[in-house]
Design a protein around this motif. Structure first.
Motif, PDB file in Angstrom:
ATOM      1  N   ARG A   6     -45.493  33.614 -34.683  1.00  0.00           N
ATOM      2  CA  ARG A   6     -46.934  33.385 -34.553  1.00  0.00           C
ATOM      3  C   ARG A   6     -47.699  34.705 -34.626  1.00  0.00           C
ATOM      4  O   ARG A   6     -48.734  34.819 -35.290  1.00  0.00           O
ATOM      5  N   GLU A   7     -47.182  35.727 -33.965  1.00  0.00           N
ATOM      6  CA  GLU A   7     -47.852  37.022 -33.961  1.00  0.00           C
ATOM      7  C   GLU A   7     -47.875  37.654 -35.347  1.00  0.00           C
ATOM      8  O   GLU A   7     -48.780  38.436 -35.667  1.00  0.00           O
ATOM      9  N   LEU A   8     -46.907  37.308 -36.177  1.00  0.00           N
ATOM     10  CA  LEU A   8     -46.865  37.820 -37.541  1.00  0.00           C
ATOM     11  C   LEU A   8     -47.750  37.019 -38.495  1.00  0.00           C
ATOM     12  O   LEU A   8     -47.889  37.364 -39.657  1.00  0.00           O
ATOM     13  N   GLY A   9     -48.322  35.919 -38.000  1.00  0.00           N
ATOM     14  CA  GLY A   9     -49.205  35.117 -38.835  1.00  0.00           C
ATOM     15  C   GLY A   9     -48.556  33.914 -39.477  1.00  0.00           C
ATOM     16  O   GLY A   9     -49.156  33.278 -40.363  1.00  0.00           O
ATOM     17  N   ALA A  10     -47.331  33.576 -39.047  1.00  0.00           N
ATOM     18  CA  ALA A  10     -46.658  32.406 -39.608  1.00  0.00           C
ATOM     19  C   ALA A  10     -47.385  31.125 -39.210  1.00  0.00           C
ATOM     20  O   ALA A  10     -48.036  31.070 -38.156  1.00  0.00           O
ATOM     21  N   GLU A  11     -47.286  30.109 -40.045  1.00  0.00           N
ATOM     22  CA  GLU A  11     -47.943  28.832 -39.776  1.00  0.00           C
ATOM     23  C   GLU A  11     -46.954  27.741 -39.368  1.00  0.00           C
ATOM     24  O   GLU A  11     -47.346  26.734 -38.791  1.00  0.00           O
ATOM     25  N   MET A  12     -45.683  27.941 -39.709  1.00  0.00           N
ATOM     26  CA  MET A  12     -44.685  26.908 -39.395  1.00  0.00           C
ATOM     27  C   MET A  12     -43.404  27.573 -38.904  1.00  0.00           C
ATOM     28  O   MET A  12     -42.982  28.610 -39.409  1.00  0.00           O
ATOM     29  N   PHE A  13     -42.788  26.950 -37.919  1.00  0.00           N
ATOM     30  CA  PHE A  13     -41.485  27.353 -37.421  1.00  0.00           C
ATOM     31  C   PHE A  13     -40.494  26.253 -37.805  1.00  0.00           C
ATOM     32  O   PHE A  13     -40.677  25.088 -37.441  1.00  0.00           O
ATOM     33  N   VAL A  14     -39.443  26.612 -38.556  1.00  0.00           N
ATOM     34  CA  VAL A  14     -38.457  25.635 -39.018  1.00  0.00           C
ATOM     35  C   VAL A  14     -37.143  25.835 -38.277  1.00  0.00           C
ATOM     36  O   VAL A  14     -36.588  26.942 -38.270  1.00  0.00           O
ATOM     37  N   LEU A  15     -36.662  24.777 -37.653  1.00  0.00           N
ATOM     38  CA  LEU A  15     -35.345  24.788 -37.031  1.00  0.00           C
ATOM     39  C   LEU A  15     -34.316  24.512 -38.122  1.00  0.00           C
ATOM     40  O   LEU A  15     -34.262  23.417 -38.676  1.00  0.00           O
ATOM     41  N   ASP A  16     -33.521  25.509 -38.412  1.00  0.00           N
ATOM     42  CA  ASP A  16     -32.580  25.409 -39.528  1.00  0.00           C
ATOM     43  C   ASP A  16     -31.294  24.710 -39.082  1.00  0.00           C
ATOM     44  O   ASP A  16     -31.236  24.071 -38.033  1.00  0.00           O
ATOM     45  N   ASP A  17     -30.284  24.892 -39.861  1.00  0.00           N
ATOM     46  CA  ASP A  17     -28.973  24.257 -39.688  1.00  0.00           C
ATOM     47  C   ASP A  17     -28.453  24.377 -38.255  1.00  0.00           C
ATOM     48  O   ASP A  17     -28.718  25.354 -37.566  1.00  0.00           O
ATOM     49  N   GLY A  18     -27.688  23.371 -37.796  1.00  0.00           N
ATOM     50  CA  GLY A  18     -26.976  23.479 -36.535  1.00  0.00           C
ATOM     51  C   GLY A  18     -27.462  22.606 -35.412  1.00  0.00           C
ATOM     52  O   GLY A  18     -26.869  22.599 -34.331  1.00  0.00           O
ATOM     53  N   TRP A  19     -28.514  21.823 -35.609  1.00  0.00           N
ATOM     54  CA  TRP A  19     -29.096  21.027 -34.514  1.00  0.00           C
ATOM     55  C   TRP A  19     -28.423  19.668 -34.346  1.00  0.00           C
ATOM     56  O   TRP A  19     -28.705  18.955 -33.383  1.00  0.00           O
ATOM     57  N   PHE A  20     -27.521  19.306 -35.235  1.00  0.00           N
ATOM     58  CA  PHE A  20     -26.969  17.940 -35.272  1.00  0.00           C
ATOM     59  C   PHE A  20     -25.448  17.953 -35.118  1.00  0.00           C
ATOM     60  O   PHE A  20     -24.773  18.943 -35.393  1.00  0.00           O
TER      61      PHE A  20
END
Length: 398
Positions: A6-20
């Motif tokens: 967020r501090e870098l100006g990103a608009e989206m955070f994506v949870l990548d591989d490994g959550w399932f």
């Protein structure tokens, strides 16, 4: 990480591989689309809320079209993965591709979408995003304007048509799919390649004969106007030919069987049958295959591997008194006319023997490459193809 993003100006955070599933490395669990509660004790909604509270959109990585052999899904349904009896399944990054033509697979993925993804305020992202019915609907409606009916399987399709275009790109699937059509007795055009291998091509012809069905398969290069005129003898006797085409290697198809076939088809269109031996020269930019025909005739096929060579189709036909260009690729209209004539008359425009000799030529070229460029007889290549076909046909005993 989300706070730093967020501090870098990103608009989206994506949870990548490994959550399932039990996805602790890239060797397992693709297809097991249930939340790993050890990693996410508050579930997807918990982490999604935390990210949203930071003012960021939340994205979730999925790859629904793939499956790991080491997964609960594959252990329960190994037949849901695309594979063939001919070869051991080829894995890329320890995974296989699910057969999305299987209605059970589609139902499973739809349930995953509805039961897991639909409950969360997140955007799903992946290497091949799932096409939802809502996204597909406009395309389906557009096709249906032309009277095209959408079906879920070949068997369902057969009840609504008189003839069949089999347009699957993967030649490894054609035997199984074509047999379904053969059983109906309907005429069928099988798009190139007829099969990925000589053995598959032989097996398809044998099954067609068992069911008394006619079919054909061809590249469009065969029916270009110039090649048709050469074949008809309008310019005189062909004593030799050099033909060329692009070649895009496809790991699931032996060498020219996937794309180089276009140039091989053109060579046999102008030379006809009668090849007795094959010799191949190879380098990284492409290959040259020399065939020795009856009557002291020689035909060569040169393939280019773009971008190391030109994207070009064509060649030269050598007559007794001059050299003329071959027709190359001029579009699909000429092939479509031949297909419609076949559907209308039932008369195949290409002899079985010629199509199978083309595949024998390609098989012999592969054998020559394996032998360091030594000459290989067509007879030896044919025997190897017949042996492969016998293995394939065991499952289709009457």
């Amino acid at each position: 990480i989300a706070k730093a993003a967020r501090e870098l100006g990103a608009e989206m955070f994506v949870l990548d591989d490994g959550w399932f599933g039990k996805r602790n490395n890239d060797k397992c669990s693709l297809g097991d689309w249930y939340i790993n509660k050890k990693k996410l004790p508050s579930g997807i909604d918990g982490i999604a809320k935390k990210v949203n509270d930071l003012g960021l959109m939340f994205g979730l990585w999925v790859e629904p079209e793939m499956v790991s052999p080491d997964s609960d899904l594959y252990r329960a349904h190994p037949d849901w993965a695309i594979q063939t009896d001919v070869y051991e399944p080829t894995q890329g990054r320890n995974q296989l591709v699910l057969d999305l033509t299987n209605p059970h697979v589609r139902e499973y993925l739809t349930q995953f979408r509805d039961n897991v993804l639909a409950h969360y305020d997140c955007m799903t992202v992946g290497e091949a995003p799932m096409i939802t019915p809502e996204k597909a609907l406009p395309y389906i409606e557009e096709i249906q304007k032309y009277g095209v009916k959408i079906t879920g399987s070949i068997d369902e399709l057969l009840g609504s048509v008189d003839c069949v275009f089999l347009e699957t790109n993967d030649g490894n699937l054609h035997l199984e799919q074509a047999v379904q059509v053969f059983k109906s007795g309907k005429k069928i055009y099988i798009d190139k390649p007829l099969g990925a291998t000589l053995g598959q091509a032989i097996a398809i012809y044998e099954m067609a004969e068992r069911y008394g069905v006619t079919f054909f398969s061809s590249s469009a290069t065969r029916f270009s106007e110039q090649n048709a005129r050469i074949r008809a003898g309008e310019f005189g006797k062909v004593v030799g030919a050099d033909c060329y085409s692009p070649h895009y290697p496809e790991p699931s198809h032996p060498d020219f069987g996937y794309y180089g076939l276009h140039g091989v088809e053109e060579l046999f269109t102008v030379m006809g049958t009668g090849c007795r031996s094959v010799q191949r020269v190879h380098n990284d930019a492409g290959d040259v295959v020399v065939g020795r025909w009856d009557g002291n005739r020689t035909g060569t096929f040169r393939c280019f591997n773009p971008p190391k060579g030109p994207y070009a189709y064509g060649g030269s036909a050598f007559l007794q008194d001059r050299v003329i260009p071959t027709g190359g690729y001029t579009g699909y209209e000429c092939l479509l006319k031949a297909i419609l004539d076949f559907f209308d008359t039932g008369v195949c425009p290409i002899a079985k023997e010629e199509t199978l000799e083309m595949f024998t030529f390609m098989k012999a070229s592969n054998m020559s490459l394996e032998k360091g460029g030594r000459e290989v007889s067509m007879q030896k290549a044919w025997k190897a193809g017949v042996k492969d076909a016998r293995k394939l046909l065991k499952k289709y005993r009457f």
